[in-house]
Write an enzyme that holds these catalytic residues in place. Structure first.
Site, mmCIF file in Angstrom:
data_model
loop_
_atom_site.group_PDB
_atom_site.id
_atom_site.type_symbol
_atom_site.label_atom_id
_atom_site.label_comp_id
_atom_site.label_asym_id
_atom_site.label_seq_id
_atom_site.Cartn_x
_atom_site.Cartn_y
_atom_site.Cartn_z
ATOM 1 N N GLY A 46 10.859 -5.901 -4.595
ATOM 2 C CA GLY A 46 10.529 -7.348 -3.744
ATOM 3 C C GLY A 46 9.831 -8.081 -4.455
ATOM 4 O O GLY A 46 8.852 -7.385 -5.542
ATOM 5 N N GLN A 51 4.216 -14.988 -7.062
ATOM 6 C CA GLN A 51 3.997 -14.126 -8.319
ATOM 7 C C GLN A 51 4.329 -14.403 -9.436
ATOM 8 O O GLN A 51 3.980 -13.682 -10.485
ATOM 9 C CB GLN A 51 4.691 -12.892 -7.904
ATOM 10 C CG GLN A 51 4.179 -11.843 -6.448
ATOM 11 C CD GLN A 51 4.772 -10.644 -6.073
ATOM 12 O OE1 GLN A 51 5.987 -10.609 -5.617
ATOM 13 N NE2 GLN A 51 4.270 -9.616 -6.591
ATOM 14 N N CYS A 94 2.653 -2.961 -5.381
ATOM 15 C CA CYS A 94 2.970 -4.343 -5.693
ATOM 16 C C CYS A 94 3.107 -4.999 -7.091
ATOM 17 O O CYS A 94 2.088 -4.241 -7.945
ATOM 18 C CB CYS A 94 1.681 -5.352 -4.892
ATOM 19 S SG CYS A 94 1.882 -7.061 -5.170
ATOM 20 N N LEU A 95 4.007 -5.370 -7.642
ATOM 21 C CA LEU A 95 3.961 -5.950 -9.192
ATOM 22 C C LEU A 95 3.113 -6.534 -9.526
ATOM 23 O O LEU A 95 2.506 -6.685 -10.780
ATOM 24 C CB LEU A 95 5.381 -6.490 -9.196
ATOM 25 C CG LEU A 95 6.709 -5.963 -9.356
ATOM 26 C CD1 LEU A 95 7.755 -6.673 -9.140
ATOM 27 C CD2 LEU A 95 6.741 -4.472 -10.240
ATOM 28 N N HIS A 136 5.198 -7.710 3.497
ATOM 29 C CA HIS A 136 4.518 -7.574 2.415
ATOM 30 C C HIS A 136 4.668 -8.581 1.515
ATOM 31 O O HIS A 136 4.000 -9.381 1.566
ATOM 32 C CB HIS A 136 4.803 -6.239 1.467
ATOM 33 C CG HIS A 136 4.279 -6.181 0.357
ATOM 34 N ND1 HIS A 136 3.396 -5.174 -0.118
ATOM 35 C CD2 HIS A 136 4.177 -7.129 -0.871
ATOM 36 C CE1 HIS A 136 3.068 -5.366 -1.443
ATOM 37 N NE2 HIS A 136 3.599 -6.443 -1.896
ATOM 38 N N GLU A 137 5.942 -9.236 1.593
ATOM 39 C CA GLU A 137 6.403 -10.295 0.784
ATOM 40 C C GLU A 137 6.067 -11.364 1.369
ATOM 41 O O GLU A 137 5.401 -12.607 0.782
ATOM 42 C CB GLU A 137 7.933 -10.195 0.388
ATOM 43 C CG GLU A 137 8.337 -9.112 -0.550
ATOM 44 C CD GLU A 137 7.648 -8.869 -2.012
ATOM 45 O OE1 GLU A 137 7.167 -10.040 -2.334
ATOM 46 O OE2 GLU A 137 7.645 -7.685 -2.309
ATOM 47 N N HIS A 140 2.449 -12.526 0.809
ATOM 48 C CA HIS A 140 2.334 -13.059 -0.584
ATOM 49 C C HIS A 140 2.551 -14.582 -0.200
ATOM 50 O O HIS A 140 1.678 -15.557 -1.027
ATOM 51 C CB HIS A 140 3.599 -12.929 -1.459
ATOM 52 C CG HIS A 140 3.088 -11.630 -2.074
ATOM 53 N ND1 HIS A 140 1.899 -11.367 -3.185
ATOM 54 C CD2 HIS A 140 3.846 -10.363 -2.492
ATOM 55 C CE1 HIS A 140 1.951 -10.283 -3.735
ATOM 56 N NE2 HIS A 140 3.126 -9.548 -3.140
HETATM 57 NI NI NI Z 1 3.670 -7.534 -3.618
#
Ligand code: NI
Length: 172
Positions: A46, A51, A94-95, A136-137, A140
């Site tokens: 995701g 990000q 998470c990236l 989660h996304e 962000h």
């Molecule tokens: Ni993330």
């Protein structure tokens, strides 16, 4: 398509609240295509636009398992209208918080509305991995990282590790 640089914590750009999208047009689809390629390359499951430094309410996702064909999904202006009292716990990563994994508790089920890749309104009940990943996304989009759900002690420890890794990379 293009692979975009992913911003990692701690970085003030990840704390920004993303703006709603006015219109799903070709420019936005190009962004979603680039985000998807960036996510696959990372690799991750995701990614939110913020990000990659674009503070718009856009998310790409693919929860297909390794032996399944790709199943890309796109969520523009997602909103949760209801969620379950029942919680589910998953180990999240998470990236933007590379190589760190911690358990986070979130509502197990939710009802979500969003615009899809073509700008059509969608409405869906979500649960399991999809519910966790989308929440989660969506965090962000409001400048929240999964580590913000942890104790301050754990969060500070993770930030220190990230800063140490960053310094090691810079001097390598
Ligand atoms: Ni993330």
């Amino acid at each position: 398509m293009a692979i975009l640089p992913i911003i990692t914590a701690p970085d003030p750009r990840l704390k920004v609240t993303s703006e709603p999208v006015d219109q799903v047009d070709d420019g936005l689809r190009k962004l979603m295509d680039d985000m998807l390629e960036t996510m696959y390359d990372a690799p991750g499951i995701g990614l939110a636009a913020v990000q990659v430094g674009v503070p718009k309410r856009v998310i790409v996702m693919d929860l297909a398992k390794e032996d399944e064909p790709p199943a890309p999904r796109f969520f523009v202006n997602p909103e949760i209208s209801q969620h379950s009292e029942e919680l589910a716990t998953y180990e999240e990563g998470c990236l933007s918080v590379p190589d760190m994994y911690e358990e986070v508790e979130r509502p197990a089920r939710a009802h979500v509305t969003y615009l899809d890749y073509d700008g059509n309104p969608q409405s869906e009940d979500i649960e399991g991995m999809l519910a966790t990943c989308l929440q989660h996304e969506m965090d962000h989009l409001n400048g929240v990282l999964f580590i913000d759900h942890l104790s301050k002690l754990k969060r500070d420890m993770i930030i220190r590790k990230l800063l140490k890794l960053r310094r090691q990379k810079e001097t390598a």
